[in-house]
Design an enzyme around this catalytic site. Structure first.
Site, PDB file in Angstrom:
ATOM      1  N   GLU A  97      74.563  39.073  42.526  1.00  0.00           N
ATOM      2  CA  GLU A  97      73.734  39.340  41.158  1.00  0.00           C
ATOM      3  C   GLU A  97      72.372  39.300  41.575  1.00  0.00           C
ATOM      4  OE1 GLU A  97      73.153  40.858  38.768  1.00  0.00           O
ATOM      5  OE2 GLU A  97      74.079  40.114  37.283  1.00  0.00           O
ATOM      6  N   ASP A  98      71.599  39.898  41.059  1.00  0.00           N
ATOM      7  CA  ASP A  98      70.012  39.873  41.096  1.00  0.00           C
ATOM      8  C   ASP A  98      69.472  38.579  40.348  1.00  0.00           C
ATOM      9  OD1 ASP A  98      70.317  40.774  38.556  1.00  0.00           O
ATOM     10  OD2 ASP A  98      69.072  42.500  38.392  1.00  0.00           O
ATOM     11  N   ASP A 101      70.211  35.049  34.076  1.00  0.00           N
ATOM     12  CA  ASP A 101      69.433  35.127  32.919  1.00  0.00           C
ATOM     13  C   ASP A 101      69.937  34.085  31.792  1.00  0.00           C
ATOM     14  OD1 ASP A 101      66.695  35.242  32.032  1.00  0.00           O
ATOM     15  OD2 ASP A 101      67.252  37.061  30.834  1.00  0.00           O
ATOM     16  N   PHE A 152      59.089  37.198  32.832  1.00  0.00           N
ATOM     17  CA  PHE A 152      59.822  38.420  33.205  1.00  0.00           C
ATOM     18  C   PHE A 152      59.444  38.733  34.501  1.00  0.00           C
ATOM     19  CE2 PHE A 152      60.968  42.805  33.292  1.00  0.00           C
ATOM     20  CZ  PHE A 152      62.346  42.639  32.509  1.00  0.00           C
ATOM     21  N   ARG A 165      61.497  48.817  40.689  1.00  0.00           N
ATOM     22  CA  ARG A 165      62.580  48.084  41.543  1.00  0.00           C
ATOM     23  C   ARG A 165      62.250  48.205  43.054  1.00  0.00           C
ATOM     24  NH1 ARG A 165      67.311  47.674  38.414  1.00  0.00           N
ATOM     25  NH2 ARG A 165      67.747  49.213  36.810  1.00  0.00           N
TER      26      ARG A 165
END
Ligand code: IMP
Ligand code: MG
Length: 180
Positions: A97-98, A101, A152, A165
């Site tokens: 997973e990136d 959060d 963020f 990205r």
């Protein structure tokens, strides 16, 4: 694009060095297990491509895509947009997973995959932002690339409105970009 970045949080070199370490740990864990490595699209794509090449064991590749709709409910609702193509029953599964959060999407992904009865299910996330975790989420990542502050971030696969990205590093976006 680079002018929109306030600060580079993780350089390409830092990311690659950490991936090499994770690659050694994961190669030891999955030796002889022929794992299925499931990437959660789209944010994971860049990390996925680098991470699997740091694995020194045979593995299979698969992908999932989930989407969260955040309405008035604090938890939001997550749906599967693309399911895994492999039969994972009895297989060793590693989720890539990136970012971890709130944890809502990973919790959903884990429940969804657990129902398919894999032999084992572990999570490796490039980034962990623990300050943002939904208090109802008790899930923990088994492998974390970097624990980051509550900002963020974009780049290295992560987006803001589908942009950034393709930045090669992880950076903090300038606040004025959101405010535009
Ligand atoms: P969750 O809040 O843990 O369910 O994360 C859901 C998804 O939100 C992640 O997989 C990312 O794609 C996205 N996300 C969360 N935090 C960030 C961020 O700082 N930058 C870009 N995308 C993010
Ligand atoms: Mg995203």
């Amino acid at each position: 694009m680079k002018n929109d970045i306030q600060q580079i949080l993780l350089t390409e070199e830092q990311i690659q060095a950490r991936i090499a370490q994770l690659g050694e740990e994961l190669s030891a864990e999955y030796a002889g297990k022929n794992p299925i490595v499931i990437g959660v699209l789209k944010g994971v794509v860049v990390f996925y491509a680098d991470m699997i090449r740091a694995l020194n064991v045979p593995c299979e590749m698969d992908f999932m895509c989930v989407s969260s709709y955040r309405g008035t409910q604090s938890t939001g609702k997550t749906v599967v947009k693309l399911d895994v193509s492999a039969d994972i029953k009895g297989r060793h599964v590693l989720i890539l997973e990136d970012i971890f959060d709130t944890g809502n999407s990973l919790s959903f992904v884990c429940q969804h995959l657990q129902a398919k009865e894999p032999a084992s299910l572990k999570i490796c996330t490039l980034l962990d932002k623990p300050e943002r975790r939904n208090p109802n989420v008790t899930l923990q990542a088994d492998y974390v690339g970097f624990t980051i502050p509550n900002a963020f971030v974009v780049g290295y696969g992560l987006d803001y409105n589908e942009k950034y990205r393709n930045l090669p590093y992880v950076g903090i976006l300038k606040p004025e970009v959101y405010e535009k």
